[in-house]
Design an enzyme around this catalytic site. Structure first.
Site, PDB file in Angstrom:
ATOM      1  N   LYS A  68       0.813  -1.226   0.000  1.00 31.56           N
ATOM      2  CA  LYS A  68       0.000   0.000   0.000  1.00 31.56           C
ATOM      3  C   LYS A  68       0.842   1.271   0.000  1.00 31.56           C
ATOM      4  O   LYS A  68       0.513   2.238  -0.694  1.00 31.56           O
ATOM      5  CB  LYS A  68      -0.946  -0.011   1.195  1.00 31.56           C
ATOM      6  CG  LYS A  68      -1.961  -1.145   1.156  1.00 31.56           C
ATOM      7  CD  LYS A  68      -2.829  -1.146   2.408  1.00 31.56           C
ATOM      8  CE  LYS A  68      -3.759  -2.342   2.423  1.00 31.56           C
ATOM      9  NZ  LYS A  68      -4.653  -2.324   3.605  1.00 31.56           N
ATOM     10  N   ASP A  89      -9.565   2.044   2.992  1.00 33.76           N
ATOM     11  CA  ASP A  89      -9.396   1.370   4.285  1.00 33.76           C
ATOM     12  C   ASP A  89     -10.015   2.154   5.438  1.00 33.76           C
ATOM     13  O   ASP A  89     -10.677   1.587   6.318  1.00 33.76           O
ATOM     14  CB  ASP A  89      -7.913   1.133   4.583  1.00 33.76           C
ATOM     15  CG  ASP A  89      -7.356  -0.095   3.877  1.00 33.76           C
ATOM     16  OD1 ASP A  89      -8.142  -1.001   3.556  1.00 33.76           O
ATOM     17  OD2 ASP A  89      -6.133  -0.134   3.654  1.00 33.76           O
TER      18      ASP A  89
END
Length: 275
Positions: A65, A102
């Site tokens: 990420k 997220d």
């Protein structure tokens, strides 16, 4: 047929394929979603390869990420740029576009469990991509954030970015004792036999303990539940971040209930297979 996927390493634990394939079918979209093992050193090649092969979108998981943000081929949206982490990629005429869902997923999971963060002390364990997204989002929602990480430098960097406090992981037990909400944003607990992040006597009634690991009930959650704390696994965060991802890709509302059912059925089947 559209092709979607998830890149990560490890990737065998991922239930995103079961979840997203069920959602795509329910939406009547002719598409498939697969998991691919990709390490940090091959991410740029993999992204360019997926673009060249006509993929429609990707998710990124551990440890990719933050790595994605270092690549000139990626165009992050303002939120991903602020968080400095990407978990969702869309391929379009404008190039390789990066997003982060997220924080959205974690916030909705906490809300669904009846856990309010405004004005409450929230301990974030970890300083990676998921931790960055969750810390940023919950800070925006009015939480007081404490960050504990093995690398104090990374904890302090994240803390400085969101005006929070960063600490070394050695202080975890004392930080947990004075926190109202504890969130594990590391991969510790993903595998049976992983060391405990906190000892069983670290929790107390009235706390909420949220572990973003979703492939098994971790010792962290078992200990928290025995102490009378609210224990929340990572399933609904997975579902809600995945639903937001689908909405980015398709422009349509995602069937969150279908996605949750697919994840829980896959978890049950996996548990039965081990029995």
């Amino acid at each position: 047929m559209k092709i979607y996927g998830i890149f990560g390493d490890p990737i065998e634990h991922s239930l995103s394929p079961a979840m997203q394939n069920a959602a795509l079918k329910a939406m009547g979209i002719e598409a498939c979603y697969h998991a691919f093992r990709v390490g940090e050193d091959r991410l740029e090649d993999a992204l360019l390869g997926a673009q060249a092969m006509g993929f429609s979108g990707l998710n990124l998981t551990i440890p990719l990420k933050e790595k994605a943000m270092t690549m000139g081929v990626l165009k992050p949206d303002p939120l991903a740029r602020d968080i400095k982490a990407v978990n969702t990629i869309s391929f379009s005429d404008r190039g390789i576009l990066g997003y982060n869902t997220d924080g959205w997923g974690a916030s909705l999971a906490l809300q669904e469990a009846g856990v309010s963060v405004r004005g409450r002390k929230v301990l974030i364990i970890g300083a990676g991509g998921a931790a960055r997204a969750i810390a940023y989002t919950l800070k925006q929602e009015g939480a007081e954030i404490l960050i504990a990480n093995r690398s104090i430098k990374r904890a302090e960097e994240l803390a400085a970015q969101i005006k929070a406090a960063g600490y070394d992981i050695s202080l975890l037990k004392s930080l947990a004792a004075r926190s109202e909400i504890i969130i594990n944003c590391t991969s510790v607990g993903m595998r049976e036999g992983d060391p405990r992040l906190l000892e069983p006597d670290s929790f107390h009634e009235g706390q909420a303990v949220f572990d973003i690991v979703y492939n098994r009930e971790t010792e962290l959650l078992q200990d928290a539940r025995r102490a009378g704390a609210v224990a929340l696994d990572g399933v609904m965060m997975l579902v809600y971040q995945g639903a937001r991802t689908l909405e980015i890709w398709t422009g349509r509302k995602a069937p969150a209930a279908v996605m949750e059912r697919a994840v829980r059925e896959a978890l049950a089947a996996r548990k039965k297979g081990k029995g």
